[in-house]
Scaffold this motif. Structure first.
Motif, PDB file in Angstrom:
ATOM      1  N   GLU A  52       0.822  -1.213   0.000  1.00 12.89           N
ATOM      2  CA  GLU A  52       0.000   0.000   0.000  1.00 12.89           C
ATOM      3  C   GLU A  52       0.859   1.267   0.000  1.00 12.89           C
ATOM      4  OE1 GLU A  52      -3.981   1.701   2.251  1.00 12.89           O
ATOM      5  OE2 GLU A  52      -2.835   0.078   3.169  1.00 12.89           O
ATOM      6  N   SER A  53       2.089   1.165   0.447  1.00  8.84           N
ATOM      7  CA  SER A  53       2.971   2.339   0.471  1.00  8.84           C
ATOM      8  C   SER A  53       3.479   2.710  -0.923  1.00  8.84           C
ATOM      9  CB  SER A  53       4.160   2.096   1.409  1.00  8.84           C
ATOM     10  OG  SER A  53       5.058   1.160   0.838  1.00  8.84           O
ATOM     11  N   LEU A  54       3.266   1.827  -1.899  1.00  7.68           N
ATOM     12  CA  LEU A  54       3.697   2.108  -3.277  1.00  7.68           C
ATOM     13  C   LEU A  54       2.704   3.043  -3.956  1.00  7.68           C
ATOM     14  CD1 LEU A  54       4.719  -1.516  -4.316  1.00  7.68           C
ATOM     15  CD2 LEU A  54       6.249   0.377  -3.737  1.00  7.68           C
ATOM     16  N   PRO A  55       3.186   3.887  -4.891  1.00  2.00           N
ATOM     17  CA  PRO A  55       2.269   4.785  -5.598  1.00  2.00           C
ATOM     18  C   PRO A  55       1.226   3.993  -6.390  1.00  2.00           C
ATOM     19  CG  PRO A  55       4.563   5.147  -6.284  1.00  2.00           C
ATOM     20  CD  PRO A  55       4.560   4.016  -5.324  1.00  2.00           C
ATOM     21  N   THR A  56       0.021   4.495  -6.420  1.00  2.00           N
ATOM     22  CA  THR A  56      -1.131   3.957  -7.169  1.00  2.00           C
ATOM     23  C   THR A  56      -1.682   2.642  -6.622  1.00  2.00           C
ATOM     24  OG1 THR A  56       0.021   2.696  -8.908  1.00  2.00           O
ATOM     25  CG2 THR A  56      -0.306   5.067  -9.303  1.00  2.00           C
ATOM     26  N   ILE A  57      -1.176   2.146  -5.504  1.00  2.68           N
ATOM     27  CA  ILE A  57      -1.692   0.902  -4.910  1.00  2.68           C
ATOM     28  C   ILE A  57      -2.536   1.273  -3.694  1.00  2.68           C
ATOM     29  CG2 ILE A  57      -1.128  -1.330  -3.870  1.00  2.68           C
ATOM     30  CD1 ILE A  57       0.110  -1.498  -6.474  1.00  2.68           C
ATOM     31  N   GLY A  58      -3.817   0.983  -3.783  1.00  5.35           N
ATOM     32  CA  GLY A  58      -4.720   1.237  -2.664  1.00  5.35           C
ATOM     33  C   GLY A  58      -4.822   0.025  -1.757  1.00  5.35           C
ATOM     34  N   LYS A  59      -5.650   0.146  -0.743  1.00  2.60           N
ATOM     35  CA  LYS A  59      -5.809  -0.915   0.266  1.00  2.60           C
ATOM     36  C   LYS A  59      -6.277  -2.231  -0.366  1.00  2.60           C
ATOM     37  CE  LYS A  59      -5.982  -1.831   4.756  1.00  2.60           C
ATOM     38  NZ  LYS A  59      -4.767  -1.792   5.566  1.00  2.60           N
ATOM     39  N   LYS A  60      -7.295  -2.176  -1.239  1.00  4.28           N
ATOM     40  CA  LYS A  60      -7.818  -3.410  -1.842  1.00  4.28           C
ATOM     41  C   LYS A  60      -6.781  -4.089  -2.732  1.00  4.28           C
ATOM     42  CE  LYS A  60     -12.713  -2.210  -1.850  1.00  4.28           C
ATOM     43  NZ  LYS A  60     -13.875  -1.916  -2.685  1.00  4.28           N
ATOM     44  N   SER A  61      -6.090  -3.296  -3.550  1.00  8.11           N
ATOM     45  CA  SER A  61      -5.057  -3.883  -4.419  1.00  8.11           C
ATOM     46  C   SER A  61      -3.926  -4.470  -3.596  1.00  8.11           C
ATOM     47  CB  SER A  61      -4.499  -2.828  -5.378  1.00  8.11           C
ATOM     48  OG  SER A  61      -5.488  -2.414  -6.286  1.00  8.11           O
ATOM     49  N   ALA A  62      -3.531  -3.764  -2.537  1.00  4.49           N
ATOM     50  CA  ALA A  62      -2.469  -4.254  -1.663  1.00  4.49           C
ATOM     51  C   ALA A  62      -2.865  -5.584  -1.027  1.00  4.49           C
ATOM     52  CB  ALA A  62      -2.149  -3.216  -0.593  1.00  4.49           C
ATOM     53  N   LEU A  63      -4.107  -5.677  -0.599  1.00  3.07           N
ATOM     54  CA  LEU A  63      -4.617  -6.907   0.009  1.00  3.07           C
ATOM     55  C   LEU A  63      -4.608  -8.051  -1.006  1.00  3.07           C
ATOM     56  CD1 LEU A  63      -5.800  -7.941   2.702  1.00  3.07           C
ATOM     57  CD2 LEU A  63      -8.048  -7.378   1.803  1.00  3.07           C
ATOM     58  N   ARG A  64      -5.071  -7.770  -2.241  1.00  8.42           N
ATOM     59  CA  ARG A  64      -5.078  -8.800  -3.300  1.00  8.42           C
ATOM     60  C   ARG A  64      -3.665  -9.275  -3.628  1.00  8.42           C
ATOM     61  NH1 ARG A  64      -9.326  -5.793  -5.659  1.00  8.42           N
ATOM     62  NH2 ARG A  64      -7.856  -4.619  -6.927  1.00  8.42           N
ATOM     63  N   LEU A  65      -2.732  -8.335  -3.769  1.00 10.51           N
ATOM     64  CA  LEU A  65      -1.350  -8.712  -4.087  1.00 10.51           C
ATOM     65  C   LEU A  65      -0.732  -9.559  -2.974  1.00 10.51           C
ATOM     66  CD1 LEU A  65      -0.107  -5.322  -5.590  1.00 10.51           C
ATOM     67  CD2 LEU A  65      -0.365  -7.477  -6.837  1.00 10.51           C
ATOM     68  N   ALA A  66      -0.894  -9.101  -1.742  1.00 12.89           N
ATOM     69  CA  ALA A  66      -0.330  -9.845  -0.608  1.00 12.89           C
ATOM     70  C   ALA A  66      -0.932 -11.238  -0.523  1.00 12.89           C
ATOM     71  CB  ALA A  66      -0.570  -9.068   0.690  1.00 12.89           C
ATOM     72  N   TYR A  67      -2.239 -11.344  -0.667  1.00 14.10           N
ATOM     73  CA  TYR A  67      -2.910 -12.643  -0.614  1.00 14.10           C
ATOM     74  C   TYR A  67      -2.404 -13.556  -1.726  1.00 14.10           C
ATOM     75  CZ  TYR A  67      -6.447 -16.246  -0.294  1.00 14.10           C
ATOM     76  OH  TYR A  67      -7.071 -17.456  -0.163  1.00 14.10           O
ATOM     77  N   HIS A  68      -2.293 -13.016  -2.934  1.00 12.71           N
ATOM     78  CA  HIS A  68      -1.835 -13.819  -4.077  1.00 12.71           C
ATOM     79  C   HIS A  68      -0.427 -14.373  -3.829  1.00 12.71           C
ATOM     80  CE1 HIS A  68      -1.311 -15.183  -8.186  1.00 12.71           C
ATOM     81  NE2 HIS A  68      -0.140 -14.567  -8.189  1.00 12.71           N
ATOM     82  N   ILE A  69       0.446 -13.519  -3.360  1.00 14.88           N
ATOM     83  CA  ILE A  69       1.831 -13.954  -3.134  1.00 14.88           C
ATOM     84  C   ILE A  69       1.908 -14.983  -2.006  1.00 14.88           C
ATOM     85  CG2 ILE A  69       4.050 -13.149  -2.207  1.00 14.88           C
ATOM     86  CD1 ILE A  69       3.748 -10.695  -4.012  1.00 14.88           C
TER      87      ILE A  69
END
Length: 190
Positions: free
Chosen positions: A16-33
Motif C-alpha cells: 500500500e505504500s507504493l504509488p497507485t496501490i490502494g488498500k484493496k489492491s495491496a490486500l489482493r497482491l499480498a494474498y496472491h503472493i
C-alpha cells in the motif's frame, strides 16, 4: 482479525505504500503472493534487492544505470548535439518507447547550482546545439525553462519544448485550464 497475521498485514502495508496501490489492491497482491504464488514473491523480493544494490545514477546525465555511465551516454549512434531535459529518469523510458528522440538526455530533478554546473559541462562536452525540454506543463516549469535558457544564452543553442494541448480523444470538459489555454495559444492552421 489482524492478530496472529501481523506479518501478512505488514506485507499489505508495504504494498500500500507504493504509488497507485490502494488498500484493496495491496490486500489482493499480498494474498496472491502468500497463498497462491510464493515463488513470485521470492522472485520479486530478489529483484528488488538486486535493483537496490545495483542501480545508480549515471555520472554524466543522471539517468538510471547499472554502470558508472548509462547505455544512452555510451551509445555512439545517438545524436550527441541533441539533448532532452527531463525531471525524472523514468521520463526517459516513456520518450524512448515513443522512438521519437535519438539524442542524449539530461535529468534535473531539482534546480541547484551543482546540477546547473553539470548541465553546462554536459552541453559543452557534447557540443549540444538543440535542447528539447520534456517537462510537465506548469508555471514553475516555464520559469525553470527560462532559467536554463538564460544560463546557456552564451551558447548557440536552439531551445524547444514538447507540444502541449488537448490530448486526442479527450473532451474539453475533461481538459485542465492550463492545457486548454496552451492549446489555444499554439493553434495550428488546417
Amino acid at each position: 482479525m489482524k492478530k496472529g497475521l501481523e506479518k501478512f498485514y505488514d506485507l499489505v502495508d508495504a504494498f500500500e505504500s507504493l504509488p497507485t496501490i490502494g488498500k484493496k489492491s495491496a490486500l489482493r497482491l499480498a494474498y496472491h503472493i502468500v497463498m497462491n504464488d510464493s515463488y513470485s514473491g521470492i522472485k520479486i523480493a530478489h529483484s528488488i534487492e538486486n535493483a537496490l544494490k545495483n542501480i545508480k545514477k549515471c555520472s554524466k546525465c543522471g539517468s538510471m544505470s547499472e554502470h558508472e555511465i548509462c547505455e544512452v551516454c555510451l551509445d555512439e549512434y545517438r545524436q550527441r548535439d541533441k539533448m532532452c531535459i527531463v525531471q525524472s529518469a523514468k521520463d526517459i523510458f516513456i520518450i524512448e518507447e515513443s522512438k521519437q528522440f535519438d539524442g542524449l538526455y539530461f535529468v534535473i530533478e531539482e534546480l541547484s547550482p551543482d546540477n546547473v554546473d553539470r548541465l553546462e559541462s554536459f552541453v559543452h562536452e557534447n557540443s549540444v546545439k538543440d535542447i528539447l525540454f520534456a517537462l510537465t506543463p506548469s508555471l514553475s516549469n516555464d520559469a525553470f525553462i527560462l532559467y536554463i535558457e538564460d544560463k546557456l544564452k552564451d551558447k548557440s543553442i536552439n531551445f524547444t519544448k514538447i507540444a502541449q494541448g488537448v490530448p486526442t480523444g479527450v473532451s474539453l470538459e475533461n481538459v485542465d485550464i492550463l492545457s486548454l489555454s496552451k492549446a489555444i495559444q499554439s493553434k495550428v492552421g488546417i
